[in-house]
Design an enzyme around this catalytic site. Sequence first.
Site, PDB file in Angstrom:
ATOM      1  N   HIS A 206       0.842  -1.199   0.000  1.00  0.00           N
ATOM      2  CA  HIS A 206       0.000   0.000   0.000  1.00  0.00           C
ATOM      3  C   HIS A 206       0.882   1.255   0.000  1.00  0.00           C
ATOM      4  O   HIS A 206       1.984   1.241   0.560  1.00  0.00           O
ATOM      5  CB  HIS A 206      -0.851  -0.050   1.282  1.00  0.00           C
ATOM      6  CG  HIS A 206      -1.950   0.947   1.352  1.00  0.00           C
ATOM      7  ND1 HIS A 206      -1.758   2.245   1.780  1.00  0.00           N
ATOM      8  CD2 HIS A 206      -3.263   0.832   1.058  1.00  0.00           C
ATOM      9  CE1 HIS A 206      -2.922   2.874   1.760  1.00  0.00           C
ATOM     10  NE2 HIS A 206      -3.851   2.043   1.323  1.00  0.00           N
TER      11      HIS A 206
ATOM     12  N   GLN B 137      -4.739  -5.088   6.740  1.00  0.00           N
ATOM     13  CA  GLN B 137      -5.751  -6.008   6.191  1.00  0.00           C
ATOM     14  C   GLN B 137      -5.739  -7.358   6.902  1.00  0.00           C
ATOM     15  O   GLN B 137      -6.444  -8.281   6.490  1.00  0.00           O
ATOM     16  CB  GLN B 137      -5.522  -6.222   4.682  1.00  0.00           C
ATOM     17  CG  GLN B 137      -5.674  -4.976   3.836  1.00  0.00           C
ATOM     18  CD  GLN B 137      -7.116  -4.445   3.787  1.00  0.00           C
ATOM     19  OE1 GLN B 137      -8.071  -5.119   4.168  1.00  0.00           O
ATOM     20  NE2 GLN B 137      -7.264  -3.215   3.327  1.00  0.00           N
TER      21      GLN B 137
ATOM     22  N   CYS C 180      -4.853   2.648  -3.798  1.00  0.00           N
ATOM     23  CA  CYS C 180      -3.631   3.142  -3.130  1.00  0.00           C
ATOM     24  C   CYS C 180      -2.473   2.178  -3.342  1.00  0.00           C
ATOM     25  O   CYS C 180      -1.668   1.936  -2.423  1.00  0.00           O
ATOM     26  CB  CYS C 180      -3.839   3.359  -1.633  1.00  0.00           C
ATOM     27  SG  CYS C 180      -5.137   4.496  -1.233  1.00  0.00           S
TER      28      CYS C 180
HETATM   29  N1  PMP Z   1      -1.988  -0.698   4.528  1.00  0.00           N
HETATM   30  C1  PMP Z   1      -2.919  -1.423   3.903  1.00  0.00           C
HETATM   31  C2  PMP Z   1      -2.568  -2.782   3.372  1.00  0.00           C
HETATM   32  C3  PMP Z   1      -4.202  -0.901   3.743  1.00  0.00           C
HETATM   33  O1  PMP Z   1      -5.134  -1.605   3.108  1.00  0.00           O
HETATM   34  C4  PMP Z   1      -4.490   0.393   4.258  1.00  0.00           C
HETATM   35  C5  PMP Z   1      -5.869   1.008   4.095  1.00  0.00           C
HETATM   36  N2  PMP Z   1      -6.405   0.937   2.814  1.00  0.00           N
HETATM   37  C6  PMP Z   1      -3.481   1.086   4.908  1.00  0.00           C
HETATM   38  C7  PMP Z   1      -2.244   0.506   5.021  1.00  0.00           C
HETATM   39  C8  PMP Z   1      -3.702   2.443   5.452  1.00  0.00           C
HETATM   40  O2  PMP Z   1      -4.653   2.436   6.462  1.00  0.00           O
HETATM   41  P1  PMP Z   1      -5.342   3.790   6.961  1.00  0.00           P
HETATM   42  O3  PMP Z   1      -5.880   4.454   5.738  1.00  0.00           O
HETATM   43  O4  PMP Z   1      -6.404   3.301   7.881  1.00  0.00           O
HETATM   44  O5  PMP Z   1      -4.287   4.579   7.653  1.00  0.00           O
END
Ligand code: PMP
Length: 389
Positions: A104, A186, A344
């Site tokens: 991500h 996740q 993302c």
């Molecule tokens: N890492 C992963 C694998 C995610 O799926 C996400 C959220 N989509 C995040 C990090 C970031 O999380 P947050 O937006 O809650 O800070």
Amino acid sequence: MNGQPLVYLDNAATSQKPQVVIDAIAAFYQKDNANIYRGTYELSQRTTDLYEGAREQVAKFIGADRSEIVLTAGATASLNLAAFGYGLPVLRPGDEIAVTAADHHSNLVSWQEAAKMTGAKLVYLPLDLGGKVDVERVKKEQIIGKKTKILAIAQVTNVLGTNQPIAELINLVHQAGGVAVIDGAQAAGHLPVDVKKLDADFYAFSGHKMLSQTGIGVLYGKKKLLEATRPLFFGGEMIEEVGLTSATYKKAPYKFEAGSQNVSGAISLGSAIDYLTEIGLDKIAAREAELGKAAAAGLRAIPGVRVYGQGGGIVSFNLAGIHPHDLATALDTQGIAVRAGQHCAQPMMNFLQVPGTVRASFAFYNNEEDVSALITGVKEAKEFFHGLR
Ligand code: PMP
């Protein structure tokens, strides 16, 4: 939604909240609200006890000690703290940070910036077609080796739901003398997590993806490593002594929690943990995988649909000739909420050689009717788009 009953299949973006969590937040504001650590009066002491009680629950939930739990604003804040609080002071020019294209942006971009600031280098671990790290190649080519200071990787990826072989990778990075930062956004709340069994050095996750409110998250860090980590925020309550030109700071985890904290977030996270634990994380993992598999099988049976991968409750797919945003919009007209786009994870889209995907993500509270709704929805959308031709 659009006159249809909602079929919520965007649980990997954020989960819905059970009534007990909503009630816990309301009860806090009705009966227990004060600021924490201001404890000359009983109410503040009670609030502090609730906040610290939540830290204790988080610790138990992942097999850690309470002193190793930093409460943050979410996984992104946790990963930034690991990258800039721990990474910046230890990284040197030429050091390597092992990541993957399946990660991500909140993991990747944080380490990209830490690398730029220190002269360290990102090294991408090889992936198989399913987005899983090819551990044999990593070993054979010694991709994790003497120069690897940090491994920063998701336990479960957010595009394909791939369960990475993190135990093996953590072992490799430890043999190389580096530390492992695991993005558990996740994974936490979807499968049992024991940071001690994994031997993770840091472990980050968000509350809102596991039934609690937004704006609360966790960075677990081994005691010694948290001591070596610099705070990123400075201010009230994280200090020990403040002079005119410098100050000393409390021990971890308190030195990382500057200013007034998200008390209702912590309480909601504690309540969510109780709820998830009562159901059982093994049961949740099995149910989500069952729904994910059923959805992937149904989608694969539709001519023109390509499923890129499925892991746990996450399924990523496309319909030939239709942009993922258009398919998601068509599904929305039927009340089906899915996410479309890059998730993302732009490097992952390049790896899959697609501009984006449609991602359906099931939680344990979804059911077979939701799976059928998705499959029927995609079939109807396909007919609609073909009718336009
Ligand atoms: N890492 C992963 C694998 C995610 O799926 C996400 C959220 N989509 C995040 C990090 C970031 O999380 P947050 O937006 O809650 O800070």
